[in-house]
Every structure is written in structure tokens, then in C-alpha cells.
Design a protein around this motif. Sequence first.
Motif, PDB file in Angstrom:
ATOM      1  N   ALA A 164       0.833  -1.206   0.000  1.00 29.32           N
ATOM      2  CA  ALA A 164       0.000   0.000   0.000  1.00 29.32           C
ATOM      3  C   ALA A 164       0.867   1.255   0.000  1.00 29.32           C
ATOM      4  O   ALA A 164       0.569   2.231  -0.704  1.00 29.32           O
ATOM      5  N   LYS A 165       1.952   1.252   0.762  1.00 27.72           N
ATOM      6  CA  LYS A 165       2.872   2.398   0.771  1.00 27.72           C
ATOM      7  C   LYS A 165       3.491   2.605  -0.605  1.00 27.72           C
ATOM      8  O   LYS A 165       3.589   3.738  -1.092  1.00 27.72           O
ATOM      9  N   ALA A 166       3.913   1.523  -1.229  1.00 26.57           N
ATOM     10  CA  ALA A 166       4.521   1.622  -2.561  1.00 26.57           C
ATOM     11  C   ALA A 166       3.516   2.155  -3.579  1.00 26.57           C
ATOM     12  O   ALA A 166       3.857   3.004  -4.416  1.00 26.57           O
ATOM     13  N   ALA A 167       2.285   1.683  -3.500  1.00 28.55           N
ATOM     14  CA  ALA A 167       1.254   2.156  -4.431  1.00 28.55           C
ATOM     15  C   ALA A 167       0.956   3.637  -4.199  1.00 28.55           C
ATOM     16  O   ALA A 167       0.789   4.406  -5.156  1.00 28.55           O
ATOM     17  N   PHE A 168       0.915   4.055  -2.951  1.00 31.85           N
ATOM     18  CA  PHE A 168       0.658   5.465  -2.637  1.00 31.85           C
ATOM     19  C   PHE A 168       1.794   6.345  -3.148  1.00 31.85           C
ATOM     20  O   PHE A 168       1.558   7.410  -3.729  1.00 31.85           O
ATOM     21  N   GLN A 190       1.566   6.665  -6.895  1.00 30.02           N
ATOM     22  CA  GLN A 190       0.462   7.555  -7.277  1.00 30.02           C
ATOM     23  C   GLN A 190       0.830   9.016  -7.056  1.00 30.02           C
ATOM     24  O   GLN A 190       0.574   9.858  -7.922  1.00 30.02           O
ATOM     25  N   THR A 191       1.439   9.332  -5.923  1.00 28.25           N
ATOM     26  CA  THR A 191       1.819  10.728  -5.660  1.00 28.25           C
ATOM     27  C   THR A 191       2.916  11.178  -6.614  1.00 28.25           C
ATOM     28  O   THR A 191       2.918  12.333  -7.052  1.00 28.25           O
ATOM     29  N   ASP A 192       3.855  10.297  -6.956  1.00 25.60           N
ATOM     30  CA  ASP A 192       4.884  10.655  -7.940  1.00 25.60           C
ATOM     31  C   ASP A 192       4.265  10.944  -9.295  1.00 25.60           C
ATOM     32  O   ASP A 192       4.668  11.890  -9.982  1.00 25.60           O
ATOM     33  N   ARG A 193       3.279  10.153  -9.678  1.00 21.96           N
ATOM     34  CA  ARG A 193       2.605  10.362 -10.961  1.00 21.96           C
ATOM     35  C   ARG A 193       1.861  11.696 -10.975  1.00 21.96           C
ATOM     36  O   ARG A 193       1.943  12.462 -11.930  1.00 21.96           O
ATOM     37  N   VAL A 194       1.169  12.001  -9.894  1.00 17.35           N
ATOM     38  CA  VAL A 194       0.431  13.264  -9.805  1.00 17.35           C
ATOM     39  C   VAL A 194       1.396  14.446  -9.835  1.00 17.35           C
ATOM     40  O   VAL A 194       1.168  15.445 -10.518  1.00 17.35           O
ATOM     41  N   ALA A 195       2.495  14.341  -9.105  1.00 18.17           N
ATOM     42  CA  ALA A 195       3.491  15.420  -9.096  1.00 18.17           C
ATOM     43  C   ALA A 195       4.088  15.620 -10.486  1.00 18.17           C
ATOM     44  O   ALA A 195       4.330  16.756 -10.908  1.00 18.17           O
TER      45      ALA A 195
END
Length: 96
Positions: A29-33, A36-41
Motif C-alpha cells: 500500500a505504501k509503494a502504491a501510494f 500515485q503521488t509521484d505520478r500526480v506530481a
Amino acid sequence: MQTRNPFLDELSKMSTSAMGLAQAAGEEAKAAFRAQTDRVAAEMDLVRRDEFDALKAEIAALRTEVAALKQTSAARQKKPATGTSTDGTRLPDAAG
């Protein structure tokens, strides 16, 4: 005397497996989060902190340079014209 209970042994094995599974799920879950945040950034086209600080310092230097140029320009505008050219020769009067 100590006896071995197969039910308690199985319960112990299951709880150990469940804890390992929960830990693995938490890491996933941490890796997925993070992904996702890297993609959004990346989609937001954000600037890195070191680039921001460098640009901020450059702008501050340019502002001081502009202020100095304004002072120099104001001082030259206040100084009256002497009627001589840059090579020191006297210029003719406009009146004749």
C-alpha cells in the motif's frame, strides 16, 4: 509435563502467517501510494526545491541590479547637460 496441542500450534502458525501478510500488504500500500503521488506530481509539472531556491536567488540579484540602475539613471537625469560632447569638444548652441 508439557503436552502439545495441535489446535494451538495451528492457531500460532496462522497468526504468524497473518502478521506477515498484513506487513506485506502495508508495504504494498505504501509503494502504491508513493507511485500515485509521484505520478500526480509529474503531471502537475512541479519544480524541485533546489531549482526554486536557485531561481529565487537569481531574481533577488536582478532586483538589486535594477535598483542600482534606477539610482544611476535618476542621478544622470538630475545632472544638467554641460554642452560638451563625449570627446570634450564644445557643442554648438541650438540658438545659433
